[in-house]
Design a protein around this motif. Structure first.
Motif: not given
Length: 388
Positions: A133-137, A87-91, A146-151
């Motif tokens: 940290n915990v992030k929602a995607w 998945v395209k993701f800011p690794r 996967a598009k970042l929703d928010r931390e």
């Protein structure tokens, strides 16, 4: 551990054979008053995804696919239609060091409509520092990006990367439960203004502290705290009765399974410095400390992720807590009664031949998904299915 509890556990349990790390097991006949009414099923174990490197967490997706993380590669991947794709993701934004990287994963219960997932991962902070940290995607419909929703919450302490936690669970009341590690820093577990060595609860959509938290009305990090006094929480899970449990990796003397009580202190306090010879539950601290429902004793087995297994096809294992073990290279099935008292420990042979086990998660069809943690690109995700 209190002497009375030790005596009770020893009355129920005997050690494993010397050929493997010792694990608490029941003495023969110790639970004869409540024999199993159903037999233990044979387990069919099949690798479904191969050539992985430290797969840390896995979840089912609607339609039968799987989504999983690899800690050191910082890769988020999907297995669908017999094939794996990344998945395209800011690794590159994931901080990887030691035991920290891309770790816990959860899929929203309403994924079909909102396509949300959650990750817990190492991160880079302003000024060249690090946190967890915990992030929602949000995943696209093709499961390719996967598009970042928010931390949702961050600032979990770090050191070398040791004891980074970090497990996620959306509970039946809709909160997001987070298990964290203490970063191998002695003051963190008992410090209510550190998010290390805790379980946290928050709103999975906004990141706000859960209203039922014991310090929800306070300022600072303690607003998020559900329980504290933990060392390195590697698993969080919910039983069918709605109770919440954690699986905690211990020192050389005890791993633990804990029944979580809102606001509870679980008593790990390795100060001064980071003294790992102290009890996992130190009853010499002020206030009340909550004892574990199961502990490994010495030597430890390096417990990690786990899940309660539900379904009649699991027969005698229905309702047991499946606990992954790294050092002991097996899965323990712990049976507790309604009050949370340990009744029996089972160790299926079919799950003793795969090396280190990182986590066990129940799939949407009732099977068990198990990840290995041997490294070197030799890891797998196993599907475990009970048979007869």
């Amino acid at each position: 551990m209190r002497p009375v509890l030790v005596a009770t556990v020893l009355a129920l349990l005997v050690p494993l054979a010397p050929a493997a790390p010792a694990v608490a097991a029941p003495a023969e006949g110790a639970v004869a008053a409540a024999p199993a009414k159903k037999g233990v099923p044979r387990l069919k174990v099949r690798p479904v995804v191969r050539h992985l490197d430290h797969p840390w967490d896995v979840r089912s997706l609607p339609g039968g696919g799987l989504i999983f993380t690899q800690r050191d590669r910082a890769e988020l991947s999907v297995f669908v239609g017999g094939k794996v794709h990344r998945v395209k993701f800011p690794r590159k934004q994931v901080w990887v060091s030691g035991e920290t990287g891309l770790m816990g994963l959860e899929v929203d219960p309403d994924f079909r409509s909102n396509r949300r997932i959650y990750t817990c991962q190492g991160g880079n902070t302003d000024g060249g520092g690090h946190d967890v940290n915990v992030k929602a995607w949000t995943l696209d419909k093709r499961l390719r990006k996967a598009k970042l929703d928010r931390e949702l919450v961050g600032g979990f302490p770090t050191s070398s990367g040791r004891h980074g936690g970090c497990r996620l669970l959306v509970t039946s009341d809709g909160s997001l439960l987070v298990g964290t590690g203490d970063a191998a820093q002695g003051t963190n577990p008992e410090d209510l203004d550190s998010l290390g060595g805790k379980t946290l609860r928050l709103d999975r959509f906004t990141g706000a502290p859960w209203p039922g938290n014991p310090f929800a009305g306070a300022q600072g990090p303690r607003r998020y705290v559900h329980t504290y006094g933990h060392r390195n929480v590697q698993g969080v899970t919910e039983r069918a009765d709605g109770t919440l449990w954690s699986i905690e990796q211990g020192t050389t003397r005890d791993d633990e399974v804990n029944l979580l009580q809102n606001g509870g202190d679980y008593g790990y306090d390795p100060v001064p410095g980071y003294n790992e010879t102290v009890p996992m539950t130190d009853q010499g601290l002020p206030g009340d400390q909550i004892e574990a429902k199961w502990s490994s004793g010495d030597p430890t087995v390096a417990t990690s992720g786990g899940t309660f297994v539900n379904g009649t096809k699991w027969r005698a294992l229905d309702g047991a807590l499946a606990v992954a073990c790294l050092k002991a290279s097996r899965v323990l099935f712990l049976t507790f009664d309604a009050a949370g008292t340990l009744q029996r420990v089972r160790q299926p042979r079919a799950l003793k031949q795969w090396g280190r086990i990182r986590t066990a998660v129940q799939a949407s069809n009732g099977d068990l998904l198990v990840t290995t943690d041997n490294g070197g690109g030799n890891d797998v995700i196993l599907r475990v299915r009970p048979r007869g």
